[in-house]
Design a protein around this motif. Structure first.
Motif, PDB file in Angstrom:
ATOM      1  N   ALA A 274      66.145 -11.379  -6.669  1.00 40.09           N
ATOM      2  CA  ALA A 274      67.369 -11.103  -5.764  1.00 40.09           C
ATOM      3  C   ALA A 274      66.780 -11.521  -3.928  1.00 40.09           C
ATOM      4  O   ALA A 274      66.996 -10.647  -3.324  1.00 40.09           O
ATOM      5  CB  ALA A 274      67.049 -10.107  -6.017  1.00 40.09           C
ATOM      6  N   SER A 275      66.587 -12.442  -4.329  1.00 33.23           N
ATOM      7  CA  SER A 275      66.076 -13.219  -2.785  1.00 33.23           C
ATOM      8  C   SER A 275      66.235 -14.777  -2.806  1.00 33.23           C
ATOM      9  O   SER A 275      66.308 -15.136  -3.876  1.00 33.23           O
ATOM     10  CB  SER A 275      64.921 -12.432  -2.393  1.00 33.23           C
ATOM     11  OG  SER A 275      64.117 -13.112  -3.434  1.00 33.23           O
ATOM     12  N   ASN A 276      66.484 -15.628  -1.960  1.00 30.69           N
ATOM     13  CA  ASN A 276      66.328 -16.741  -1.620  1.00 30.69           C
ATOM     14  C   ASN A 276      65.092 -17.041  -1.394  1.00 30.69           C
ATOM     15  O   ASN A 276      64.942 -18.702  -2.327  1.00 30.69           O
ATOM     16  CB  ASN A 276      67.168 -17.152  -0.461  1.00 30.69           C
ATOM     17  CG  ASN A 276      68.344 -17.180   0.133  1.00 30.69           C
ATOM     18  OD1 ASN A 276      69.104 -18.074  -1.055  1.00 30.69           O
ATOM     19  ND2 ASN A 276      68.939 -17.089   0.643  1.00 30.69           N
ATOM     20  N   HIS A 359      71.889 -13.101  -3.876  1.00 29.35           N
ATOM     21  CA  HIS A 359      71.146 -13.415  -2.848  1.00 29.35           C
ATOM     22  C   HIS A 359      72.647 -14.052  -2.133  1.00 29.35           C
ATOM     23  O   HIS A 359      73.377 -14.755  -2.869  1.00 29.35           O
ATOM     24  CB  HIS A 359      69.948 -14.494  -3.141  1.00 29.35           C
ATOM     25  CG  HIS A 359      70.403 -16.030  -4.302  1.00 29.35           C
ATOM     26  ND1 HIS A 359      71.590 -16.914  -4.173  1.00 29.35           N
ATOM     27  CD2 HIS A 359      69.802 -16.105  -5.476  1.00 29.35           C
ATOM     28  CE1 HIS A 359      71.870 -17.543  -4.840  1.00 29.35           C
ATOM     29  NE2 HIS A 359      70.600 -17.152  -6.467  1.00 29.35           N
TER      30      HIS A 359
END
Length: 411
Positions: A274-276, A359
């Motif tokens: 859940a993140s770049n 993201h």
């Protein structure tokens, strides 16, 4: 041309040149001409399609925010359920042994969502499962409503696209009317691609130097084999492998659970996808060869006596690389940076598969939706041309920074 004729004869040379011309015309020139034509052809739809596009993007962002909130509530409910089970077990033990000392439960101040956080003075949040479900219900309803709205809006946008064609004109409006949301995604993608390029260089330069300066042929073979073996697997399989590593119930959280850092049984765990940062990691892994081999090829041509002379003169390791190795490797670094940046900026598989919806969007995803969901090919062509021009600017900037020309890169 003369060397080709001498080597292969006039017949094979003519066939080779003919196929090359057809390939360049059919797969490069004609598609680019079509894209440019569409990019500058504005379809007058009274602003309705642009408004629908903006509403669709905002709805996607709201769905993402609601999904994140629902994940937090589910984690809280799982922790509460686990705590309730522990409390009921303790009550059973107390009933059998009234003199037993009660064990601490999550309601006595232990934060089940963050086991390292300091316990609060009043214990837990005192929220019941019913209260959490009451908070979930409107979010679930809102998410369903938004998803239905997205389907309706996309159908309307497609219908408006299907009816155009009567009032078209050559204009820059496909570029100038880019929504603020899409412009922000475009600028963010350029920064993301630059981050991937820097990370790839930081990882690949030491590897390329180690391979290029290795004296043992066996060591070189092992290093090269270690680089090449993962690329015998399909790219999509490699991406899915990373998803299984980084997901909440994936391999990395299983390792953390094994060492007691988290407890997967009570719903703890990190959603790394859940993140770049997860997207950056997978992209570096996917495109590492495009950075490491150009650098290796240039360092391999360096006269190793220069490195030995610098060491004999007392130069530090940093100074040897800064004054001897890096200046010689500039063409390879430039080529690696160009290839990695362009592949990252235009990648669709990695941001779509790794943590989809968890993201911020990449510009490649926006382009994909313009073409295949909104069926707005003219705007998609304009966005594609914008991305292409940005990559060309990066190439020219890169060549200026490294002070290399086309001939240096070609070598």
């Amino acid at each position: 041309m003369n060397s080709l004729i001498k080597s292969y004869g006039k017949g094979l040379t003519a066939l080779f040149v003919g196929l090359t011309v057809v390939w360049i015309a059919a797969l490069i020139v004609l598609p680019q001409i079509s894209m440019v034509d569409r990019a500058f052809t504005y379809e007058d739809r009274g602003g309705a399609a642009a408004t629908l596009s903006l509403e669709i993007d905002r709805a996607y962002q709201e769905v993402f925010q609601i999904s994140t909130s629902l994940d937090d509530l589910r984690a809280e409910k799982e922790a509460l359920s686990s705590g309730g089970s522990a409390a009921s077990q303790q009550e059973s033990v107390s009933a059998l042994d009234p003199f037993a000392t009660p064990a601490p439960t999550p309601s006595q101040g232990v934060n089940m969502l963050d086991p390292f956080a300091a316990p609060s003075a009043s214990g837990s949040s005192n929220r019941t499962a019913a209260q959490i479900e009451a908070d979930e219900a409107p979010l679930i309803a809102k998410k369903s409503e938004l998803e239905a709205k997205i389907v309706t809006l996309e159908a309307k946008e497609k219908a408006s696209t299907d009816t155009v064609g009567l009032d078209t004109s050559y204009s820059l409006k496909n570029f100038t009317e880019m929504s603020s949301v899409h412009l922000q995604v475009f600028l963010s993608t350029m920064i993301y691609a630059l981050c991937v390029t820097v990370m790839a260089f930081a990882l690949c330069y030491p590897v390329a130097y180690a391979v290029a300066t290795a004296t043992s042929k066996n060591k070189i073979a092992i290093l090269m084999l270690g680089l090449l073996i993962p690329y015998a697997i399909n790219e999509l399989l490699r991406i899915f492998a990373w998803v299984m590593i980084l997901e909440k119930n994936g391999v990395l959280n299983a390792v953390l659970d094994m060492f007691g850092i988290i407890d997967l049984q009570v719903g703890e765990g990190f959603r790394f996808v859940a993140s770049n940062g997860a997207v950056f990691t997978v992209m570096v892994y996917a495109y590492v060869l495009f950075m490491v081999f150009p650098i290796y090829n240039t360092i391999d041509t360096l006269d190793k006596n220069q490195i030995e002379a610098a060491k004999d003169l007392g130069a530090s390791t940093f100074r040897i690389h800064w004054r001897v190795v890096l200046p010689h490797a500039k063409p390879g670094i430039a080529v690696g940076a160009i290839m990695t940046f362009m592949l990252s900026a235009g990648s669709i598989a990695v941001p779509e598969i790794v943590g989809r919806g968890l993201h911020p969007d990449w510009f490649s995803q926006v382009i994909y939706r313009r073409f295949f969901e909104a069926d707005s090919w003219n705007q998609g062509a304009a966005y594609s041309l914008t991305l292409l021009l940005a990559c060309v600017v990066f190439i020219l900037f890169n060549m200026a920074v490294f002070r290399v020309g086309i001939r240096d890169i070609a070598k």
